[in-house]
Design a protein around this motif. Structure first.
Motif, PDB file in Angstrom:
ATOM      1  N   ARG A 155      -0.008   2.339 -10.733  1.00 54.03           N
ATOM      2  CA  ARG A 155       0.631   1.118 -11.880  1.00 54.03           C
ATOM      3  C   ARG A 155       0.319  -0.265 -11.366  1.00 54.03           C
ATOM      4  O   ARG A 155       0.049  -1.093 -11.889  1.00 54.03           O
ATOM      5  CB  ARG A 155       1.912   1.525 -12.314  1.00 54.03           C
ATOM      6  N   MET A 156       0.671  -0.530  -9.615  1.00 53.39           N
ATOM      7  CA  MET A 156       0.684  -1.660  -9.359  1.00 53.39           C
ATOM      8  C   MET A 156      -0.803  -2.326  -9.391  1.00 53.39           C
ATOM      9  O   MET A 156      -0.720  -3.575  -9.598  1.00 53.39           O
ATOM     10  CB  MET A 156       1.248  -1.406  -7.792  1.00 53.39           C
ATOM     11  N   VAL A 157      -1.712  -1.340  -9.211  1.00 50.22           N
ATOM     12  CA  VAL A 157      -3.111  -1.914  -9.172  1.00 50.22           C
ATOM     13  C   VAL A 157      -4.023  -1.665 -10.383  1.00 50.22           C
ATOM     14  O   VAL A 157      -5.154  -1.577 -10.212  1.00 50.22           O
ATOM     15  CB  VAL A 157      -3.677  -1.639  -7.701  1.00 50.22           C
ATOM     16  N   LYS A 158      -3.405  -0.959 -11.207  1.00 53.84           N
ATOM     17  CA  LYS A 158      -4.248  -0.614 -12.484  1.00 53.84           C
ATOM     18  C   LYS A 158      -4.980  -1.684 -13.113  1.00 53.84           C
ATOM     19  O   LYS A 158      -4.350  -2.753 -13.275  1.00 53.84           O
ATOM     20  CB  LYS A 158      -3.513   0.021 -13.592  1.00 53.84           C
ATOM     21  N   GLY A 159      -6.272  -1.811 -13.308  1.00 49.78           N
ATOM     22  CA  GLY A 159      -7.096  -2.849 -13.803  1.00 49.78           C
ATOM     23  C   GLY A 159      -7.465  -3.904 -12.570  1.00 49.78           C
ATOM     24  O   GLY A 159      -7.944  -4.808 -12.946  1.00 49.78           O
ATOM     25  N   VAL A 185      -2.726  -0.676   1.351  1.00 48.34           N
ATOM     26  CA  VAL A 185      -1.602   0.447   1.065  1.00 48.34           C
ATOM     27  C   VAL A 185      -0.237  -0.397   0.952  1.00 48.34           C
ATOM     28  O   VAL A 185       0.551   0.272   0.229  1.00 48.34           O
ATOM     29  CB  VAL A 185      -1.538   1.252   2.452  1.00 48.34           C
ATOM     30  N   MET A 186       0.027  -1.183   1.967  1.00 47.19           N
ATOM     31  CA  MET A 186       1.362  -1.888   2.018  1.00 47.19           C
ATOM     32  C   MET A 186       1.575  -2.923   0.423  1.00 47.19           C
ATOM     33  O   MET A 186       2.768  -2.698  -0.101  1.00 47.19           O
ATOM     34  CB  MET A 186       1.573  -2.778   2.952  1.00 47.19           C
ATOM     35  N   VAL A 187       0.649  -3.497  -0.009  1.00 43.15           N
ATOM     36  CA  VAL A 187       0.974  -4.035  -1.238  1.00 43.15           C
ATOM     37  C   VAL A 187       0.657  -2.992  -2.451  1.00 43.15           C
ATOM     38  O   VAL A 187       1.683  -3.279  -3.436  1.00 43.15           O
ATOM     39  CB  VAL A 187      -0.213  -4.996  -1.651  1.00 43.15           C
ATOM     40  N   SER A 192       5.500  -7.529  -0.746  1.00 40.29           N
ATOM     41  CA  SER A 192       4.818  -8.844  -0.824  1.00 40.29           C
ATOM     42  C   SER A 192       4.495  -9.514   0.456  1.00 40.29           C
ATOM     43  O   SER A 192       3.589 -10.374   0.351  1.00 40.29           O
ATOM     44  CB  SER A 192       5.952  -9.668  -1.737  1.00 40.29           C
ATOM     45  N   GLU A 193       5.204  -9.190   1.580  1.00 43.17           N
ATOM     46  CA  GLU A 193       4.739  -9.957   2.896  1.00 43.17           C
ATOM     47  C   GLU A 193       3.413  -9.579   3.266  1.00 43.17           C
ATOM     48  O   GLU A 193       2.692 -10.552   4.025  1.00 43.17           O
ATOM     49  CB  GLU A 193       5.736  -9.212   3.959  1.00 43.17           C
ATOM     50  N   PHE A 194       2.524  -8.536   2.543  1.00 49.55           N
ATOM     51  CA  PHE A 194       1.197  -8.358   3.182  1.00 49.55           C
ATOM     52  C   PHE A 194       0.212  -9.013   2.040  1.00 49.55           C
ATOM     53  O   PHE A 194      -0.894  -8.802   2.365  1.00 49.55           O
ATOM     54  CB  PHE A 194       0.955  -6.740   3.099  1.00 49.55           C
ATOM     55  N   LEU A 195       0.693  -9.775   1.234  1.00 50.46           N
ATOM     56  CA  LEU A 195      -0.060 -10.314   0.310  1.00 50.46           C
ATOM     57  C   LEU A 195      -0.908 -11.623   0.852  1.00 50.46           C
ATOM     58  O   LEU A 195      -2.097 -11.825   0.463  1.00 50.46           O
ATOM     59  CB  LEU A 195       0.498 -10.965  -0.868  1.00 50.46           C
ATOM     60  N   GLU A 205      -2.751 -11.986 -10.022  1.00 49.48           N
ATOM     61  CA  GLU A 205      -2.151 -10.839 -10.761  1.00 49.48           C
ATOM     62  C   GLU A 205      -1.299 -10.151  -9.963  1.00 49.48           C
ATOM     63  O   GLU A 205      -0.242  -9.399 -10.517  1.00 49.48           O
ATOM     64  CB  GLU A 205      -3.422 -10.156 -11.577  1.00 49.48           C
ATOM     65  N   LEU A 206      -1.707  -9.465  -8.727  1.00 43.68           N
ATOM     66  CA  LEU A 206      -1.046  -8.635  -7.785  1.00 43.68           C
ATOM     67  C   LEU A 206       0.325  -9.209  -7.444  1.00 43.68           C
ATOM     68  O   LEU A 206       1.230  -8.447  -7.390  1.00 43.68           O
ATOM     69  CB  LEU A 206      -1.855  -7.955  -6.791  1.00 43.68           C
ATOM     70  N   ARG A 207       0.078 -10.468  -7.120  1.00 48.42           N
ATOM     71  CA  ARG A 207       1.494 -11.127  -6.763  1.00 48.42           C
ATOM     72  C   ARG A 207       2.435 -11.166  -7.964  1.00 48.42           C
ATOM     73  O   ARG A 207       3.668 -11.086  -7.711  1.00 48.42           O
ATOM     74  CB  ARG A 207       0.951 -12.639  -6.288  1.00 48.42           C
ATOM     75  N   ARG A 208       1.895 -11.659  -9.193  1.00 48.21           N
ATOM     76  CA  ARG A 208       2.603 -11.465 -10.144  1.00 48.21           C
ATOM     77  C   ARG A 208       3.642 -10.102 -10.339  1.00 48.21           C
ATOM     78  O   ARG A 208       4.625 -10.033 -10.674  1.00 48.21           O
ATOM     79  CB  ARG A 208       2.067 -11.784 -11.493  1.00 48.21           C
ATOM     80  N   ARG A 209       2.748  -8.973 -10.201  1.00 46.38           N
ATOM     81  CA  ARG A 209       3.208  -7.755 -10.557  1.00 46.38           C
ATOM     82  C   ARG A 209       4.292  -7.278  -9.246  1.00 46.38           C
ATOM     83  O   ARG A 209       5.345  -6.761  -9.788  1.00 46.38           O
ATOM     84  CB  ARG A 209       1.968  -6.514 -10.341  1.00 46.38           C
ATOM     85  N   ILE A 210       4.214  -7.842  -8.249  1.00 43.41           N
ATOM     86  CA  ILE A 210       5.117  -7.335  -7.149  1.00 43.41           C
ATOM     87  C   ILE A 210       6.299  -8.409  -7.355  1.00 43.41           C
ATOM     88  O   ILE A 210       7.312  -7.690  -7.085  1.00 43.41           O
ATOM     89  CB  ILE A 210       4.346  -7.691  -5.740  1.00 43.41           C
ATOM     90  N   GLY A 211       6.292  -9.584  -7.670  1.00 47.75           N
ATOM     91  CA  GLY A 211       7.269 -10.380  -7.999  1.00 47.75           C
ATOM     92  C   GLY A 211       7.778 -11.071  -6.982  1.00 47.75           C
ATOM     93  O   GLY A 211       9.091 -11.405  -6.988  1.00 47.75           O
TER      94      GLY A 211
END
Length: 211
Positions: A155-159, A185-187, A192-195, A205-211
């Motif tokens: 779900r985290m990386v869908k799309g 894998v970690m994101v 979030s530390e691995f962003l 978008e990934l940063r937004r999802r991780i929050g």
């Protein structure tokens, strides 16, 4: 490549042994430092790994039932059972669990992923470079990108498209997220530390999802 259960257990045991070796080099202060795993210290993460290595199907079902199907309560209670009265006891509890072949389901890549992710949860905030077996990381990345299980990784990386910068791994479709496979894998596990290790069009978008 389709792996057998025995082959997965070999990978899991090797990664547990790698974590155990890292733990042998930690100071008492480091054992009590914060990890990347919520509010848990390094010692508590180790106790959680020990609990995971000792929890079969029926023990897991009983535990989650008595926890009212609350995974946080379940994890906290199982962790407490394996948390030693001192660091040395916690370390020995984990060491005795390295070669166990106990799991609540046959989702072996998920249990491999738990060891790899929590190894980084310990190492990253301590400034330790901790490198798992690349083939083990690939197994976890493939599983995480395809399925939600212990973490909502799919779900985290869908799309989004994931592309490793250090090997030939790629998965998904959509805006690109590119970086070292371990960082992907970690994101996917919500760290979030691995962003800071990844880049390209899909990172916002990934940063937004991780929050």
């Amino acid at each position: 490549m389709t792996r057998t259960a025995d082959e997965y257990w070999e990978l899991i045991h090797a990664e547990r042994a790698r974590v155990a070796l890292m733990l042998d080099g930690l100071t008492a202060q480091q054992w009590h430092a914060d990890s990347l795993c919520g509010e848990w210290t390094v010692q508590q993460v180790v106790a959680h790994l020990t609990a995971a290595a000792n929890t079969g199907r029926w023990a897991w079902l009983r535990s989650i039932l008595f926890a009212g199907f609350n995974p946080d309560r379940h994890n906290a209670r199982r962790l407490a059972e394996h948390l030693g009265r001192a660091v040395d006891e916690t370390r020995e509890n984990f060491r005795r669990s390295v070669t166990l072949t106990i799991a609540p389901t046959r989702d072996y890549p998920a249990w491999l992923g738990e060891v790899i992710v929590h190894g980084q949860d310990i190492a990253r905030p301590l400034g330790i470079t901790f490198t798992p077996d690349p083939e083990a990381v690939r197994e976890v990345a493939t599983y995480f990108a395809a399925k939600d299980f212990a973490v909502n990784s799919h779900r985290m990386v869908k799309g989004l498209t994931l592309e490793a910068s250090d090997t030939d791994f790629a998965a998904g479709s959509g805006p690109l997220v590119r970086g070292p496979l371990l960082s992907l894998v970690m994101v996917m596990a919500g760290r979030s530390e691995f962003l800071t290790d990844v880049d390209d069009d899909g990172v916002a978008e990934l940063r937004r999802r991780i929050g």
